[in-house]
Design an enzyme around this catalytic site. Structure first.
Site, PDB file in Angstrom:
ATOM      1  CE  LYS A  83      56.277  44.207  43.886  1.00 10.97           C
ATOM      2  NZ  LYS A  83      54.942  44.715  43.537  1.00 10.97           N
TER       3      LYS A  83
HETATM    4  C1  E4P Z   1      52.614  45.251  46.146  1.00  7.32           C
HETATM    5  O1  E4P Z   1      53.793  45.201  45.885  1.00  7.32           O
HETATM    6  C2  E4P Z   1      51.636  44.234  45.700  1.00  7.32           C
HETATM    7  O2  E4P Z   1      51.788  43.996  44.349  1.00  7.32           O
HETATM    8  C3  E4P Z   1      50.252  44.660  46.049  1.00  7.32           C
HETATM    9  O3  E4P Z   1      50.244  45.247  47.336  1.00  7.32           O
HETATM   10  C4  E4P Z   1      49.220  43.559  45.904  1.00  7.32           C
HETATM   11  O4  E4P Z   1      48.000  43.993  46.455  1.00  7.32           O
HETATM   12  P1  E4P Z   1      46.595  43.246  46.185  1.00  7.32           P
HETATM   13  O5  E4P Z   1      46.598  41.974  46.943  1.00  7.32           O
HETATM   14  O6  E4P Z   1      45.562  44.203  46.687  1.00  7.32           O
HETATM   15  O7  E4P Z   1      46.526  43.042  44.696  1.00  7.32           O
END
Ligand code: E4P
Length: 218
Positions: A83
Site C-alpha cells: 500500500k
Molecule cells: C483502508 O484501506 C483505509 O485505511 C481505511 O478504510 C480508513 O478508514 P477510516 O477513515 O475509518 O480510518
C-alpha cells in the site's frame, strides 16, 4: 463485489475467514498500532489466514524509502499488496513496483483526478476514502460513481476498493455503483448479516415446528 475486512485484529479476521465470505484484508499504520503487536508478526498471521490480497502500508514518504520498504513487505508472503500513499513519490513507486510484479494498493485517494493518475501508474487497487468525505459534509459515494465512469471509459484494470466505510448503506451503495471491492470494518460487516424480520421469521418457523412434534433427524 469482493469483501475485504479493514482491520489488523487477527481474531476478527479468523472469525470472518471462517464464514468463507472474506476475499482479502486491508491494514494501515493506525490499525496495526491499535493491536500493540509487531507489524511483521501481524502480517504473517493474516497472510496465513487469508488467501486473498493483504494490504500492508509503507511508512516511508520518499520513493527510495518506499521501494526498500516494499521489498521487505513483499518477502512476508506472496499475497501481500503493497500500500502506497497517493503522492508523486507514491505513484512513481506504484509504477515501478507494478512493473516488477507486485500487487499495489494506492491509498488516501480523495478525488477522481487522483484515481485517474493511480490507474495510469498501473495500480492494482485504488482506495477512495468515502467516510472521511462524509465527515466533512462532502458526498463520498459520488467519488466512487465518478471513478467508476472514468475507469470504464478507458477500460482501466485498476480495481476500485471502497475504503473508509462506516455503515451497511455504504456497502450497498458501493455494490449498486459497481465498485470492485469494499473494505469494511468487522463491526459493519457483522451488521450486514442482520435483519429483524429474519430473526422474527425464524422464531415463528421454529415455534410452529415445535408444535408439530416432528424432527428431521431421529
Ligand atoms: C483502508 O484501506 C483505509 O485505511 C481505511 O478504510 C480508513 O478508514 P477510516 O477513515 O475509518 O480510518
Amino acid at each position: 463485489m469482493k469483501f475485504f475486512v479493514d482491520t489488523a485484529d487477527i481474531d476478527a479476521i479468523r472469525d470472518l475467514a471462517a464464514t468463507g465470505l472474506l476475499d482479502g484484508v486491508t491494514t494501515n499504520p493506525s490499525l496495526v498500532s491499535k493491536t500493540g503487536r509487531d507489524f511483521f508478526d501481524v502480517l504473517k498471521d493474516i497472510c496465513e489466514t487469508v488467501d486473498g490480497p493483504v494490504s500492508a502500508e509503507v511508512t516511508a514518504t520518499d520513493y527510495d524509502g518506499m521501494i526498500t520498504e516494499a521489498e521487505r513487505l513483499r518477502k512476508v508472503a506472496d499475497n501481500i499488496a503493497v500500500k502506497v500513499p497517493l503522492t508523486r513519490d507514491g505513484l512513481k513507486a506504484c509504477k515501478d513496483l507494478t512493473e516488477d510484479g507486485a500487487t499495489v494498493n494506492v491509498t488516501l485517494c480523495f478525488s477522481p483526478a487522483q484515481a485517474l493518475l493511480a490507474a495510469k501508474a498501473g495500480a492494482s487497487f485504488i482506495s477512495p476514502f468515502i467516510g472521511r468525505h462524509d465527515d466533512i459534509a462532502q458526498d463520498g459515494m459520488k467519488l466512487i460513481e465518478d471513478i467508476r465512469v472514468i475507469y470504464d471509459n478507458y477500460d482501466f484494470d485498476t480495481e476500485i476498493l471502497v475504503a473508509s466505510v462506516r455503515h451497511p448503506l455504504h456497502v450497498v451503495q458501493a455494490a449498486m455503483i459497481g465498485a470492485d471491492v469494499c473494505t469494511v470494518p468487522p463491526a459493519v460487516l457483522a451488521k450486514l448479516f442482520d435483519h429483524p424480520l429474519t430473526d422474527k421469521g425464524l422464531a415463528a418457523f421454529l415455534a410452529d415446528w415445535e408444535k408439530s412434534g416432528q424432527k428431521i433427524l431421529g
